[in-house]
Design a protein around this motif. Structure first.
Motif, PDB file in Angstrom:
ATOM      1  N   ARG A  30       0.834  -1.205   0.000  1.00 12.54           N
ATOM      2  CA  ARG A  30       0.000   0.000   0.000  1.00 12.54           C
ATOM      3  C   ARG A  30       0.869   1.255   0.000  1.00 12.54           C
ATOM      4  O   ARG A  30       0.577   2.234  -0.708  1.00 12.54           O
ATOM      5  CB  ARG A  30      -0.914   0.009   1.236  1.00 12.54           C
ATOM      6  CG  ARG A  30      -1.854   1.201   1.298  1.00 12.54           C
ATOM      7  CD  ARG A  30      -2.826   1.168   0.134  1.00 12.54           C
ATOM      8  NE  ARG A  30      -3.675   2.351   0.085  1.00 12.54           N
ATOM      9  CZ  ARG A  30      -3.368   3.463  -0.590  1.00 12.54           C
ATOM     10  NH1 ARG A  30      -2.218   3.531  -1.250  1.00 12.54           N
ATOM     11  NH2 ARG A  30      -4.201   4.476  -0.604  1.00 12.54           N
ATOM     12  N   GLN A  59       1.354   4.118  -2.965  1.00  8.76           N
ATOM     13  CA  GLN A  59       1.136   5.533  -2.677  1.00  8.76           C
ATOM     14  C   GLN A  59       2.349   6.378  -3.094  1.00  8.76           C
ATOM     15  O   GLN A  59       2.194   7.446  -3.701  1.00  8.76           O
ATOM     16  CB  GLN A  59       0.862   5.720  -1.183  1.00  8.76           C
ATOM     17  CG  GLN A  59       0.508   7.135  -0.777  1.00  8.76           C
ATOM     18  CD  GLN A  59      -0.818   7.596  -1.357  1.00  8.76           C
ATOM     19  OE1 GLN A  59      -1.705   6.784  -1.595  1.00  8.76           O
ATOM     20  NE2 GLN A  59      -0.955   8.893  -1.579  1.00  8.76           N
ATOM     21  N   HIS A  92       2.650   6.570  -6.832  1.00  9.24           N
ATOM     22  CA  HIS A  92       1.603   7.492  -7.283  1.00  9.24           C
ATOM     23  C   HIS A  92       2.033   8.947  -7.089  1.00  9.24           C
ATOM     24  O   HIS A  92       1.816   9.798  -7.975  1.00  9.24           O
ATOM     25  CB  HIS A  92       0.312   7.208  -6.518  1.00  9.24           C
ATOM     26  CG  HIS A  92      -0.727   8.272  -6.651  1.00  9.24           C
ATOM     27  ND1 HIS A  92      -1.375   8.543  -7.837  1.00  9.24           N
ATOM     28  CD2 HIS A  92      -1.231   9.160  -5.749  1.00  9.24           C
ATOM     29  CE1 HIS A  92      -2.231   9.535  -7.666  1.00  9.24           C
ATOM     30  NE2 HIS A  92      -2.161   9.923  -6.401  1.00  9.24           N
ATOM     31  N   GLU A  93       2.667   9.259  -5.955  1.00 10.87           N
ATOM     32  CA  GLU A  93       3.108  10.629  -5.703  1.00 10.87           C
ATOM     33  C   GLU A  93       4.199  11.050  -6.673  1.00 10.87           C
ATOM     34  O   GLU A  93       4.213  12.197  -7.146  1.00 10.87           O
ATOM     35  CB  GLU A  93       3.587  10.751  -4.252  1.00 10.87           C
ATOM     36  CG  GLU A  93       2.466  10.608  -3.229  1.00 10.87           C
ATOM     37  CD  GLU A  93       2.952  10.818  -1.802  1.00 10.87           C
ATOM     38  OE1 GLU A  93       4.084  11.313  -1.633  1.00 10.87           O
ATOM     39  OE2 GLU A  93       2.198  10.484  -0.867  1.00 10.87           O
ATOM     40  N   CYS A 136       2.454  11.771  -9.928  1.00 11.01           N
ATOM     41  CA  CYS A 136       1.708  13.035  -9.887  1.00 11.01           C
ATOM     42  C   CYS A 136       2.647  14.226 -10.046  1.00 11.01           C
ATOM     43  O   CYS A 136       2.329  15.196 -10.758  1.00 11.01           O
ATOM     44  CB  CYS A 136       0.930  13.142  -8.581  1.00 11.01           C
ATOM     45  SG  CYS A 136      -0.494  12.044  -8.475  1.00 11.01           S
ATOM     46  N   ASN A 184      -9.620   5.306  -6.441  1.00 12.26           N
ATOM     47  CA  ASN A 184      -9.682   6.563  -5.687  1.00 12.26           C
ATOM     48  C   ASN A 184      -8.392   7.371  -5.754  1.00 12.26           C
ATOM     49  O   ASN A 184      -8.349   8.503  -5.256  1.00 12.26           O
ATOM     50  CB  ASN A 184     -10.025   6.281  -4.218  1.00 12.26           C
ATOM     51  CG  ASN A 184     -11.481   5.860  -4.041  1.00 12.26           C
ATOM     52  OD1 ASN A 184     -12.345   6.173  -4.867  1.00 12.26           O
ATOM     53  ND2 ASN A 184     -11.752   5.131  -2.967  1.00 12.26           N
ATOM     54  N   LEU A 185      -7.353   6.805  -6.338  1.00 17.27           N
ATOM     55  CA  LEU A 185      -6.125   7.566  -6.516  1.00 17.27           C
ATOM     56  C   LEU A 185      -6.355   8.654  -7.568  1.00 17.27           C
ATOM     57  O   LEU A 185      -7.049   8.452  -8.556  1.00 17.27           O
ATOM     58  CB  LEU A 185      -4.978   6.651  -6.958  1.00 17.27           C
ATOM     59  CG  LEU A 185      -4.498   5.612  -5.937  1.00 17.27           C
ATOM     60  CD1 LEU A 185      -3.477   4.690  -6.578  1.00 17.27           C
ATOM     61  CD2 LEU A 185      -3.900   6.295  -4.714  1.00 17.27           C
ATOM     62  N   LEU A 189      -4.212   5.218   5.220  1.00 17.72           N
ATOM     63  CA  LEU A 189      -4.134   4.408   4.010  1.00 17.72           C
ATOM     64  C   LEU A 189      -4.798   3.060   4.262  1.00 17.72           C
ATOM     65  O   LEU A 189      -4.377   2.313   5.145  1.00 17.72           O
ATOM     66  CB  LEU A 189      -2.668   4.209   3.596  1.00 17.72           C
ATOM     67  CG  LEU A 189      -1.874   5.479   3.287  1.00 17.72           C
ATOM     68  CD1 LEU A 189      -0.433   5.124   2.931  1.00 17.72           C
ATOM     69  CD2 LEU A 189      -2.524   6.262   2.167  1.00 17.72           C
TER      70      LEU A 189
END
Length: 463
Positions: free
Chosen positions: A103, A107, A110-111, A114, A164-165, A290
């Motif tokens: 998890r 995350q 993903h950051e 982004c 939901n990301l 999370l």
């Protein structure tokens, strides 16, 4: 966290990053004659917020929420940058089990994505593309005893987590592990059950399942053209693997499994959480809310389970024990495949290419291995390969596996009786059979070395 040793020169140590962070923080002074004020109840980083958690260092590692996350993310980002795990042209597949480690790695990836997307949108020339991210969940509900509704709920929760990301969108692959055998789920489930039942050893059965899980991830990655597989293996899990692999007699191949990068697979595997203990990952999930999904929490009587319990006791006695185990094992000489090939892509920033060249490991040529175990894909040393080559006397699949597998798989996974061996090999997925045939018979470099004294040089005439 950084180790407490003043003489530590480990490349995985995080001390330098923490020193730089400390130097950026202003020093708060007060009291009579400007004497330094103690901050026993404040974050050891920012010296302004109250600590909400303790790291693995006890009272000396008290952080506020923001500093704790920044420190943990910094270790992840340093591992990614120094080892060139992710470049703008990549397409990475995150292996997601639903636990805290996977998890957090999802995350953090993903950051990074982004931030890359933000920079891409803000740039005028848009010369650097944004790497793609996919998520793979290997569904093992067909071989475990938990209720089907629990498995369905877990998959639903995983879909919710990924969806939901924030954008960019990430594609989720929910793949039943039995799909490595056949597209027919019913036939695959029966074959998987028979294969696991053919292994009598509890540890061997668990290890075989781990190997089949990796095979499934590789299949998903190669079919969908991903260039990296990102695992959430953290310091705690790697520490357990170091001890369990040593107990199983896998000392020669141990260094291959614990590096940041493993390129022996068709799609390279990377471990960006190698310097992050499970305790810190659990804390971050709790602080940031999370959501995690865990189905398998029962006791395990295998060697892996016993070692996990043993390491847990060691960690309770000394919070730095797991890091010490990993740092010690990290001194083993890596293999030539424990690095990402040199980057020559012009779309990758020059700074990234220079950093990779500077921090790339220097493998020992004596540990280069072109022969791998067909089951676990562990590198085989030359002596084991030579003995296997001499014992290979037929083209039968069972003989190939008996000669090509590593000693650990021979002892714990492969049946001893010839009749059971034939049945076991007939149940294996085709990629393992292919690996056995190509692994031993296709290694002409080692074969040439064995018969070198009988070969003619270029200047000699044939008699």
């Amino acid at each position: 966290m950084a180790c407490n040793s003043a003489t530590c020169n480990s490349s995985g140590c995080y001390k330098e990053y923490e020193v730089e962070e400390e130097q950026r923080q202003p020093t708060t002074r007060g009291g009579i004659n400007g004497s330094a004020t103690t901050h026993q109840n404040l974050c050891v980083k920012c010296k302004s917020n109250e600590p909400v958690c303790c790291g693995i260092g006890g009272d000396d590692a008290r952080f506020c929420k923001d500093c704790f996350k920044t420190n943990l993310y910094g270790k992840f980002k340093q591992a990614v940058s120094y080892n060139a795990m992710i470049t703008p042209s990549d397409k990475v597949l995150v292996a997601f089990s639903g636990g805290p480690s996977s998890r957090v790695v999802l995350q953090f990836v993903h950051e990074i994505q982004c931030r890359a997307q933000t920079n891409f949108d803000a740039s005028k020339d848009r010369s650097l593309p944004v790497f793609g991210v996919g998520v793979a969940f290997i569904d093992e509900s067909s071989i475990h005893s938990f209720a089907s509704q629990d498995a369905e709920k877990a998959i639903e929760d995983i879909r919710s987590i990924v969806s939901n990301l924030a954008p960019p969108e990430k594609e989720l692959y929910v793949v039943p592990i039995e799909n490595i055998f056949s597209s027919d789920n019913i036939d695959g489930k029966e074959r998987m059950k028979k294969l696991l039942d053919a292994v009598s050893d509890v540890t061997g059965k668990e290890d075989l399942l781990i190997h089949l899980r990796m095979l499934s991830l590789q299949r998903v990655a190669s079919q969908n053209r991903y260039t990296r597989v990102v695992l959430g293996s953290c310091t705690s899990r790697i520490a357990c693997h170091v001890i369990s692999a040593t107990v199983k007699g896998q000392g020669y191949s141990l260094s291959a499994d614990i590096q940041y990068v493993d390129s022996r697979w068709q799609v390279p595997v990377v471990l960006p959480l190698r310097d992050c203990p499970a305790q810190e990952l659990n804390t971050l999930c709790s602080l940031d809310g999370l959501k995690i999904v865990e189905l398998l929490n029962g006791p395990c009587s295998s060697i892996n389970g016993l070692v996990s319990s043993f390491v847990k006791v060691l960690q309770e006695e000394n919070p730095s024990r797991e890091c010490t185990i990993v740092r010690t094992a990290g001194k083993l000489t890596p293999f030539h495949f424990n690095r990402i090939p040199d980057i020559h892509d012009s779309s990758v920033p020059l700074a990234t290419r220079r950093r990779q060249k500077r921090h790339s490991i220097k493998p020992n040529g004596s540990l280069s291995s072109e022969s791998f175990c067909p089951i676990c894909n562990s590198p085989l040393n030359k002596s084991n390969f030579s003995s296997s080559l001499r014992s290979l006397q037929s083209n039968e699949n069972s003989d190939i596996f008996a000669a090509a597998a590593c000693s650990s798989c021979q002892f714990q996974i492969i049946p001893k009786e010839p009749s059971l061996m034939e049945q076991f090999v007939s149940l294996l997925p085709q990629p393992l059979i292919t690996r056995a045939k190509h692994g031993d018979r296709g290694d002409f470099s080692l074969l040439r070395e064995q018969i070198q004294e009988f070969l003619l040089s270029d200047g000699e005439d044939e008699i």
